[in-house]
Design a protein around this motif. Structure first.
Motif, PDB file in Angstrom:
ATOM      1  N   LYS A   1      25.089  44.791  24.839  1.00 26.32           N
ATOM      2  CA  LYS A   1      25.442  45.612  24.043  1.00 26.32           C
ATOM      3  C   LYS A   1      26.554  46.819  24.452  1.00 26.32           C
ATOM      4  O   LYS A   1      26.980  47.782  23.890  1.00 26.32           O
ATOM      5  N   THR A   2      26.989  46.572  25.861  1.00 20.90           N
ATOM      6  CA  THR A   2      27.886  47.467  26.587  1.00 20.90           C
ATOM      7  C   THR A   2      28.848  46.477  27.002  1.00 20.90           C
ATOM      8  O   THR A   2      29.681  45.926  26.424  1.00 20.90           O
ATOM      9  N   GLY A   3      28.990  46.540  28.396  1.00 17.94           N
ATOM     10  CA  GLY A   3      29.920  45.731  29.132  1.00 17.94           C
ATOM     11  C   GLY A   3      29.587  44.101  29.150  1.00 17.94           C
ATOM     12  O   GLY A   3      28.737  43.758  29.201  1.00 17.94           O
ATOM     13  N   LEU A   4      30.741  43.533  29.874  1.00 17.82           N
ATOM     14  CA  LEU A   4      30.740  42.068  30.263  1.00 17.82           C
ATOM     15  C   LEU A   4      30.219  42.017  31.613  1.00 17.82           C
ATOM     16  O   LEU A   4      30.589  42.769  32.357  1.00 17.82           O
ATOM     17  N   VAL A   5      29.304  41.102  31.700  1.00 24.15           N
ATOM     18  CA  VAL A   5      28.670  40.920  33.163  1.00 24.15           C
ATOM     19  C   VAL A   5      28.875  39.567  33.451  1.00 24.15           C
ATOM     20  O   VAL A   5      28.242  38.600  32.683  1.00 24.15           O
TER      21      VAL A   5
ATOM     22  N   PRO B   1      29.726  41.130  25.408  1.00 19.20           N
ATOM     23  CA  PRO B   1      29.902  42.078  24.282  1.00 19.20           C
ATOM     24  C   PRO B   1      30.400  41.350  23.051  1.00 19.20           C
ATOM     25  O   PRO B   1      31.156  40.586  22.943  1.00 19.20           O
ATOM     26  N   GLY B   2      30.039  42.050  21.918  1.00 18.26           N
ATOM     27  CA  GLY B   2      30.442  41.528  20.663  1.00 18.26           C
ATOM     28  C   GLY B   2      32.010  41.483  20.379  1.00 18.26           C
ATOM     29  O   GLY B   2      32.280  40.731  19.418  1.00 18.26           O
TER      30      GLY B   2
ATOM     31  N   VAL C   1      32.760  48.679  36.417  1.00 21.75           N
ATOM     32  CA  VAL C   1      32.618  48.690  37.760  1.00 21.75           C
ATOM     33  C   VAL C   1      33.417  48.099  39.056  1.00 21.75           C
ATOM     34  O   VAL C   1      34.017  48.633  39.634  1.00 21.75           O
ATOM     35  N   HIS C   2      33.372  46.545  38.444  1.00 17.20           N
ATOM     36  CA  HIS C   2      34.198  45.534  39.614  1.00 17.20           C
ATOM     37  C   HIS C   2      35.593  45.407  38.773  1.00 17.20           C
ATOM     38  O   HIS C   2      36.515  44.914  39.244  1.00 17.20           O
ATOM     39  N   PHE C   3      35.478  45.655  37.483  1.00 12.21           N
ATOM     40  CA  PHE C   3      36.742  45.153  36.810  1.00 12.21           C
ATOM     41  C   PHE C   3      36.934  46.167  35.527  1.00 12.21           C
ATOM     42  O   PHE C   3      35.871  46.464  34.878  1.00 12.21           O
ATOM     43  N   LEU C   4      38.143  46.317  35.142  1.00 13.65           N
ATOM     44  CA  LEU C   4      38.356  46.759  33.821  1.00 13.65           C
ATOM     45  C   LEU C   4      39.036  45.789  32.806  1.00 13.65           C
ATOM     46  O   LEU C   4      40.005  45.248  33.202  1.00 13.65           O
ATOM     47  N   ARG C   5      38.503  45.674  31.763  1.00 16.52           N
ATOM     48  CA  ARG C   5      38.904  44.399  30.788  1.00 16.52           C
ATOM     49  C   ARG C   5      40.145  44.386  30.572  1.00 16.52           C
ATOM     50  O   ARG C   5      41.086  43.670  30.302  1.00 16.52           O
ATOM     51  N   ASN C   6      40.906  45.502  30.249  1.00 17.93           N
ATOM     52  CA  ASN C   6      42.526  45.745  30.029  1.00 17.93           C
ATOM     53  C   ASN C   6      43.337  45.623  31.288  1.00 17.93           C
ATOM     54  O   ASN C   6      44.496  45.786  31.073  1.00 17.93           O
ATOM     55  N   LYS C   7      42.763  45.636  32.396  1.00 17.96           N
ATOM     56  CA  LYS C   7      43.716  45.408  33.634  1.00 17.96           C
ATOM     57  C   LYS C   7      43.451  43.858  34.203  1.00 17.96           C
ATOM     58  O   LYS C   7      44.071  43.857  35.299  1.00 17.96           O
ATOM     59  N   ILE C   8      42.961  42.980  33.627  1.00 20.08           N
ATOM     60  CA  ILE C   8      42.770  41.791  34.183  1.00 20.08           C
ATOM     61  C   ILE C   8      42.614  40.703  32.996  1.00 20.08           C
ATOM     62  O   ILE C   8      42.126  41.172  31.956  1.00 20.08           O
ATOM     63  N   THR C   9      43.455  39.579  33.080  1.00 20.15           N
ATOM     64  CA  THR C   9      43.522  38.316  32.181  1.00 20.15           C
ATOM     65  C   THR C   9      41.899  37.926  32.337  1.00 20.15           C
ATOM     66  O   THR C   9      41.219  37.784  33.473  1.00 20.15           O
ATOM     67  N   PRO C  10      41.473  37.181  31.205  1.00 20.26           N
ATOM     68  CA  PRO C  10      40.447  36.523  31.178  1.00 20.26           C
ATOM     69  C   PRO C  10      40.363  35.487  32.298  1.00 20.26           C
ATOM     70  O   PRO C  10      39.238  35.204  32.902  1.00 20.26           O
ATOM     71  N   TYR C  11      41.600  34.817  32.525  1.00 18.38           N
ATOM     72  CA  TYR C  11      41.459  33.734  33.354  1.00 18.38           C
ATOM     73  C   TYR C  11      41.423  34.199  34.819  1.00 18.38           C
ATOM     74  O   TYR C  11      40.909  33.533  35.522  1.00 18.38           O
ATOM     75  N   ASP C  12      42.073  35.388  35.012  1.00 16.86           N
ATOM     76  CA  ASP C  12      41.869  35.770  36.483  1.00 16.86           C
ATOM     77  C   ASP C  12      40.688  36.233  36.672  1.00 16.86           C
ATOM     78  O   ASP C  12      40.125  36.346  37.964  1.00 16.86           O
ATOM     79  N   LEU C  13      39.917  36.937  35.747  1.00 18.47           N
ATOM     80  CA  LEU C  13      38.490  37.442  35.900  1.00 18.47           C
ATOM     81  C   LEU C  13      37.701  36.185  36.232  1.00 18.47           C
ATOM     82  O   LEU C  13      36.716  36.267  37.068  1.00 18.47           O
ATOM     83  N   GLY C  14      37.929  34.952  35.357  1.00 20.21           N
ATOM     84  CA  GLY C  14      37.055  33.856  35.917  1.00 20.21           C
ATOM     85  C   GLY C  14      37.247  33.443  37.162  1.00 20.21           C
ATOM     86  O   GLY C  14      36.296  33.219  37.975  1.00 20.21           O
ATOM     87  N   TYR C  15      38.607  33.377  37.568  1.00 20.96           N
ATOM     88  CA  TYR C  15      39.135  32.908  38.825  1.00 20.96           C
ATOM     89  C   TYR C  15      38.391  33.712  39.846  1.00 20.96           C
ATOM     90  O   TYR C  15      37.683  33.402  40.914  1.00 20.96           O
ATOM     91  N   LYS C  16      38.290  35.301  39.527  1.00 22.14           N
ATOM     92  CA  LYS C  16      37.885  35.959  40.681  1.00 22.14           C
ATOM     93  C   LYS C  16      36.340  35.771  40.818  1.00 22.14           C
ATOM     94  O   LYS C  16      35.701  36.116  41.950  1.00 22.14           O
ATOM     95  N   THR C  17      35.677  35.642  39.646  1.00 22.97           N
ATOM     96  CA  THR C  17      34.230  35.531  39.840  1.00 22.97           C
ATOM     97  C   THR C  17      33.760  34.362  40.802  1.00 22.97           C
ATOM     98  O   THR C  17      32.814  34.411  41.700  1.00 22.97           O
TER      99      THR C  17
ATOM    100  N   VAL D   1      30.487  43.536  37.231  1.00 22.29           N
ATOM    101  CA  VAL D   1      30.007  44.348  36.074  1.00 22.29           C
ATOM    102  C   VAL D   1      31.332  44.979  35.656  1.00 22.29           C
ATOM    103  O   VAL D   1      32.005  45.561  36.406  1.00 22.29           O
ATOM    104  N   GLU D   2      31.581  44.879  34.340  1.00 19.38           N
ATOM    105  CA  GLU D   2      32.649  45.666  33.672  1.00 19.38           C
ATOM    106  C   GLU D   2      32.534  47.107  33.910  1.00 19.38           C
ATOM    107  O   GLU D   2      31.345  47.902  33.966  1.00 19.38           O
TER     108      GLU D   2
END
Lengths: 337, 337
Positions: B132-136, B97-98, B56-72, B53-54
């Motif tokens: 409507k809020t964060g990326l999950v 999110p939009g 909570v588990h990650f900050l979008r400006n602290k992880i690249t989308p590639y790394d976030l996908g990898y980590k998930t 959950v954005e």
């Protein structure tokens, strides 16, 4: 590129080639209500997953925690029913904002398990986390089905009759009432809101259809006929005709549209979250299936159209005119352009 | 009642009785890293699900989308590895999110599938919705394992040696660097951040441990030793001793603690998201397993303690004193009181 430009299904098409490594035991991957894979010679496993996000799928002040739990289970069961399967086990991931109490969660689990227990579905595991914003609920649900009985979206044949198994549009009316605080008589209001918050689930009906051998294609109506029939037509490479005068309008929907000045057939075509089954029946057997279904469930199935060749979805209007139906159902991203 | 008062595991205990209808083919329900159920005489299926959950588990400006996908993908694979299983298929639910672009999502899927393909894991389905809020992000991941090889949390025996399979605490250090923008030399910083954003996965190692016949209990280190060892002890009805001087401190963690004035062992005990394996080995076979593991993987496993009778988890400190370790790992809700 903005997601609005391609919409939910555009995104799925874009990432699908990236996601799929074919393995021996996979019968169906992305592109149906459930993934299907072989268990043994006779049986296949089903797996589906559906996420409910606060302020997208529900407003917390418009649904009780019990009903929300019920609905989270229901929308997943509905995906199993549309393949003709029997549900097995559920896995709940839940992200919980700080203002939610333990009592709220207990009620939510109770609503979920009320429906789960009806179908002998365990919650076997999951993930529990906090949320800085809204409540998010995701269920992954497994199921089983005989390999010869699986109902896909992509098996409709030209000449098939198109059926639904109940009244449509009531959930969309319920949502409208909730969002706009529309004032109607209590009984009518309660009925329509219940259709939205606590949709019926048709597991036994799905199993019956799958075992009948008379149904070619099936999907559950989550996004409205115009969207969901398009999925069947695209996957089956066919078109369809829908008869406006055959669309099943309940007296409650009629009463609601009378009060609000809306068109009931428009609501049925584009309104989401009915969770009824939409299925196509082999052309010479529709009478038999109608009879058998009624004998088994005491409910009628309703013929609303026919599968045709081509790729058009045509609405035969009450006024005798025809028009192409552009899907106007729910797309989470599309700007509708 | 406020959720803080009972914490994540309090909530799970509370709803567990509500969730569980025992069925014949269920080997393990709630209470381990995966649910386990019988497929046939020899094999069992595994299923786990983990939600990111954005904010909570990650900050979008602290992880690249590639790394976030990898980590998930990684955190879910880690749950399969801790049971000793082989992963099969993934089901991704994503609430978007939009302000997220198609390019962002493509990178995210690429990171996810980079790791998925390494282990022949498909994304076989899922759910795509707006937020409507964060990326999950939620993945439900299936796996398979020989029924005789399953590694549970609850099978530790008094006398077992406690092992981990790599350096610990580096992920927590990486998170600290990200959150506080700590200035360290580039190489050190990159290494520790990578430990946090792209944790290693130990599928082959988990299979090796499960097939060795020498391991009694296993868990993956998601919440820090003090929390995760407590799960093993609670489920196995036993206690444990941890030797502070045996905790594996990498030279990078040492360098970081030197710069920040922190205690590396404290970070190891309470720091989450290492995703190494924590396992207990039959007492007379630990030497053999150390040797076999090193021969197979060219990496050492590290003995950090011992399972004892009772229900205490004791830290033997470097200064010769003993103290009880109260879990100080990550609990999403607990106020820590």
């Amino acid at each position: 590129m903005n997601l609005e430009e391609i919409g939910e299904f555009g995104l799925i098409k874009k990432v699908k080639p990236l996601c799929f490594i074919r393995k021996k035991n996979i019968i169906k991957g992305i592109g149906d209500d459930c993934a299907v894979y072989e268990i043994d010679k006779e049986n296949a496993a089903l797996l589906t997953t559906d996420m409910l996000v606060e302020n997208v799928h529900f407003l917390r002040n418009k649904i009780t925690p019990y009903d929300l739990g019920y609905k989270t289970m229901a929308v997943n069961l509905s995906d199993i029913s549309s393949m003709g399967g029997r549900p097995s086990d559920a896995f709940l991931s839940i992200a919980i904002p700080g203002d939610i109490t333990v009592e709220y969660l207990e009620e939510l689990y109770e609503g979920m398990m009320f429906l789960g227990m009806k179908y002998n579905v365990n919650i076997l595991g999951g993930d529990t986390t906090s949320s800085k914003t809204g409540l998010v609920l995701n269920i992954a649900l497994t199921g089983v089905i005989g390999k010869d009985n699986i109902l896909y979206r992509g098996s409709a044949q030209s000449g098939d009759k198109i059926y639904v198994n109940g009244y449509l549009g009531e959930s969309a009316a319920g949502l409208d009432i909730l969002l706009k605080d529309i004032d109607l008589n209590y009984k009518l209001k309660s009925h329509l809101i219940k259709c939205h918050n606590m949709p019926e689930v048709y597991i036994d009906e799905g199993i019956f259809l799958s075992e009948s051998g008379l149904v070619n294609a099936c999907i559950d109506l989550s996004d409205g006929i115009s969207s969901d029939l398009l999925h069947i037509c695209e996957e089956s490479t066919c078109g369809a005709v829908i008869y406006e005068d055959k669309l099943p309008v309940s007296k409650e929907l009629q009463e609601y549209t009378k009060s609000t000045g809306k068109n009931p057939e428009e609501i049925i075509l584009s309104g989401g979250e009915d969770y009824k089954l939409l299925f196509t029946v082999k052309k010479d057997y529709s009478g038999q299936l109608e009879k058998d279904y009624f004998e088994k469930f005491g409910q009628k199935i309703i013929c609303v159209g026919e599968i045709i060749e081509g790729d058009q979805i045509i609405l035969k209007q009450k006024n005798g005119k025809e028009r192409n139906i552009k899907p106007t159902g729910w797309d989470h991203f599309s700007s509708g352009t």
